[in-house]
Design an enzyme around this catalytic site. Structure first.
Site, PDB file in Angstrom:
ATOM      1  N   SER A 143      44.822  40.381  30.990  1.00 29.75           N
ATOM      2  CA  SER A 143      43.491  40.076  30.460  1.00 29.75           C
ATOM      3  C   SER A 143      42.848  41.365  29.958  1.00 29.75           C
ATOM      4  O   SER A 143      43.264  42.462  30.347  1.00 29.75           O
ATOM      5  CB  SER A 143      42.634  39.504  31.601  1.00 29.75           C
ATOM      6  OG  SER A 143      41.294  39.352  31.204  1.00 29.75           O
ATOM      7  N   TYR A 156      39.393  40.190  40.519  1.00 30.42           N
ATOM      8  CA  TYR A 156      40.137  39.742  39.333  1.00 30.42           C
ATOM      9  C   TYR A 156      40.655  40.957  38.563  1.00 30.42           C
ATOM     10  O   TYR A 156      41.810  40.991  38.140  1.00 30.42           O
ATOM     11  CB  TYR A 156      39.228  38.864  38.464  1.00 30.42           C
ATOM     12  CG  TYR A 156      39.900  38.214  37.270  1.00 30.42           C
ATOM     13  CD1 TYR A 156      40.875  37.230  37.433  1.00 30.42           C
ATOM     14  CD2 TYR A 156      39.543  38.559  35.964  1.00 30.42           C
ATOM     15  CE1 TYR A 156      41.474  36.623  36.343  1.00 30.42           C
ATOM     16  CE2 TYR A 156      40.130  37.951  34.868  1.00 30.42           C
ATOM     17  CZ  TYR A 156      41.093  36.984  35.052  1.00 30.42           C
ATOM     18  OH  TYR A 156      41.684  36.380  33.954  1.00 30.42           O
TER      19      TYR A 156
HETATM   20  P1  NDP Z   1      43.263  27.463  32.899  1.00 29.60           P
HETATM   21  O1  NDP Z   1      42.468  27.347  34.136  1.00 29.60           O
HETATM   22  O2  NDP Z   1      43.027  26.486  31.818  1.00 29.60           O
HETATM   23  O3  NDP Z   1      44.801  27.492  33.265  1.00 29.60           O
HETATM   24  C1  NDP Z   1      45.292  28.071  34.444  1.00 29.60           C
HETATM   25  C2  NDP Z   1      46.650  27.468  34.738  1.00 29.60           C
HETATM   26  O4  NDP Z   1      47.208  28.082  35.919  1.00 29.60           O
HETATM   27  C3  NDP Z   1      46.606  25.979  34.995  1.00 29.60           C
HETATM   28  O5  NDP Z   1      47.633  25.369  34.255  1.00 29.60           O
HETATM   29  C4  NDP Z   1      46.870  25.870  36.477  1.00 29.60           C
HETATM   30  O6  NDP Z   1      47.571  24.673  36.739  1.00 29.60           O
HETATM   31  C5  NDP Z   1      47.774  27.066  36.691  1.00 29.60           C
HETATM   32  N1  NDP Z   1      47.865  27.448  38.098  1.00 29.60           N
HETATM   33  C6  NDP Z   1      46.870  27.850  38.914  1.00 29.60           C
HETATM   34  N2  NDP Z   1      47.335  28.048  40.152  1.00 29.60           N
HETATM   35  C7  NDP Z   1      48.661  27.750  40.118  1.00 29.60           C
HETATM   36  C8  NDP Z   1      49.687  27.744  41.094  1.00 29.60           C
HETATM   37  N3  NDP Z   1      49.463  28.086  42.374  1.00 29.60           N
HETATM   38  N4  NDP Z   1      50.942  27.383  40.726  1.00 29.60           N
HETATM   39  C9  NDP Z   1      51.178  27.032  39.447  1.00 29.60           C
HETATM   40  N5  NDP Z   1      50.250  27.023  38.474  1.00 29.60           N
HETATM   41  C10 NDP Z   1      49.007  27.381  38.820  1.00 29.60           C
HETATM   42  O7  NDP Z   1      42.991  28.942  32.357  1.00 29.60           O
HETATM   43  P2  NDP Z   1      43.616  29.788  31.126  1.00 29.60           P
HETATM   44  O8  NDP Z   1      44.508  28.989  30.290  1.00 29.60           O
HETATM   45  O9  NDP Z   1      42.489  30.493  30.522  1.00 29.60           O
HETATM   46  O10 NDP Z   1      44.452  30.868  31.961  1.00 29.60           O
HETATM   47  C11 NDP Z   1      45.782  31.244  31.664  1.00 29.60           C
HETATM   48  C12 NDP Z   1      45.935  32.731  31.920  1.00 29.60           C
HETATM   49  O11 NDP Z   1      45.155  33.453  30.970  1.00 29.60           O
HETATM   50  C13 NDP Z   1      45.460  33.202  33.286  1.00 29.60           C
HETATM   51  O12 NDP Z   1      46.382  34.137  33.812  1.00 29.60           O
HETATM   52  C14 NDP Z   1      44.139  33.858  32.992  1.00 29.60           C
HETATM   53  O13 NDP Z   1      43.803  34.830  33.955  1.00 29.60           O
HETATM   54  C15 NDP Z   1      44.434  34.455  31.635  1.00 29.60           C
HETATM   55  N6  NDP Z   1      43.247  34.805  30.838  1.00 29.60           N
HETATM   56  C16 NDP Z   1      42.356  33.861  30.430  1.00 29.60           C
HETATM   57  C17 NDP Z   1      41.235  34.232  29.709  1.00 29.60           C
HETATM   58  C18 NDP Z   1      40.200  33.247  29.293  1.00 29.60           C
HETATM   59  O14 NDP Z   1      39.131  33.670  28.815  1.00 29.60           O
HETATM   60  N7  NDP Z   1      40.413  31.953  29.405  1.00 29.60           N
HETATM   61  C19 NDP Z   1      41.001  35.633  29.341  1.00 29.60           C
HETATM   62  C20 NDP Z   1      42.017  36.531  29.781  1.00 29.60           C
HETATM   63  C21 NDP Z   1      43.092  36.125  30.508  1.00 29.60           C
HETATM   64  P3  NDP Z   1      47.399  23.741  38.064  1.00 29.60           P
HETATM   65  O15 NDP Z   1      45.968  23.839  38.494  1.00 29.60           O
HETATM   66  O16 NDP Z   1      47.798  22.386  37.578  1.00 29.60           O
HETATM   67  O17 NDP Z   1      48.369  24.307  39.053  1.00 29.60           O
END
Ligand code: NDP
Length: 250
Positions: A143, A156
């Protein structure tokens, strides 16, 4: 070229929403075989169904990456299903904000488990397969918060900073084995991530204000396109780092 990803096997964590779901769709569009991991089985199954209906090759593997056995089963299941593993996208992540003083230590453990340990387990399971193939590509989603720290984001920041250092070390370990590593650092992307803090009105209001200030934030597809671009590069080209902000983000 545009056929570079045709028939490649791509495993994506956090594929049930946001960047992960968009990345699964983008790789499927590029002709790759995609394996989708997340805890919400109904979500990844619906996306895999949708992709198969479009003629793509997709499998949903319900996974909790914080459980090492589950992470291992995801990688092994992907290899079994498609006969290899060309790309691992370590995308799953969790963002729980708040000051260190009086912070919720359970939230800290959850972030370290998902953002760091889960990423490590999947990588650990994927490397032997990639070493044997003498080729592979690991994409780690950190990020802007992995490079720029701010009050209220400390833990974070810790997890995402860790992914930055880890990715560079991993790149050096892989480079004689045909294994590329790409670090992706998104700015504000419209996903469910912001809602991780929905319990806390002050943080929710702060996120809304930040978004307002930026104007047009990134769509998950913007990041998915960048990941696919990096992975479609010829084997001698390693895009080490992609820092991608919405134009209006300071
Ligand atoms: P979302 O919350 O939409 O997606 C997060 C995903 O992680 C979900 O699919 C969730 O699926 C999965 N997840 C969480 N915990 C687990 C687990 N224990 N096992 C397997 N899967 C897991 O957020 P984003 O798409 O934004 O996030 C994706 C990545 O991008 C992250 O690493 C985030 O830190 C990073 N990011 C996002 C930014 C933003 O502004 N959105 C900015 C910078 C980085 P489920 O709950 O079904 O398990």
């Amino acid at each position: 070229g545009s056929d570079a990803l045709s028939g490649k096997v791509v495993a994506i964590t956090g594929a049930s929403s946001g960047i992960g779901a968009a990345t699964a769709r983008a790789f499927a569009d590029a002709g790759a075989h995609v394996a989708l991991a997340a805890r919400r089985a109904d979500r990844i199954e619906a996306i895999a169904d949708e992709l198969r209906a479009q003629g793509a090759s997709a499998v949903a593997i319900p996974t909790d990456i914080t459980d090492e056995a589950s992470a291992n089963a995801f990688i092994a299941g992907t290899q079994e299903q498609f006969g290899g593993l060309d790309v691992l996208v370590n995308n799953a992540g969790l963002m729980l904000l708040g000051p260190v003083n009086g912070g919720d230590t359970e939230a800290w453990r959850q972030m370290l488990d998902v953002n760091c340990l889960g990423l490590l387990y999947c990588t650990h399971a994927a490397l032997p397969i990639m070493r044997e193939q003498r080729s592979g590509h690991i994409v780690n989603v950190s990020s802007v918060a992995g490079r720029t720290a701010a009050a209220g984001v400390a833990v974070y920041n810790l997890t995402k900073w860790g992914v930055v250092g880890f990715s560079e070390a991993l790149r050096q370990e892989g480079l004689r084995h045909g294994i590329r590593v790409t670090l992706v650092e998104p700015g504000f992307v419209e996903t469910e991530l912001q809602s991780h803090n929905d319990g806390d009105e002050r943080i929710a209001a702060m996120m809304a204000a930040r978004k307002e200030e930026i104007g047009k934030v990134l769509d998950a597809e913007d990041i998915a396109d960048a990941i696919v671009y990096a992975c479609a590069a010829p084997p001698h080209v390693s895009m080490n780092e992609l820092l991608i902000r919405p134009t209006g983000q300071a």
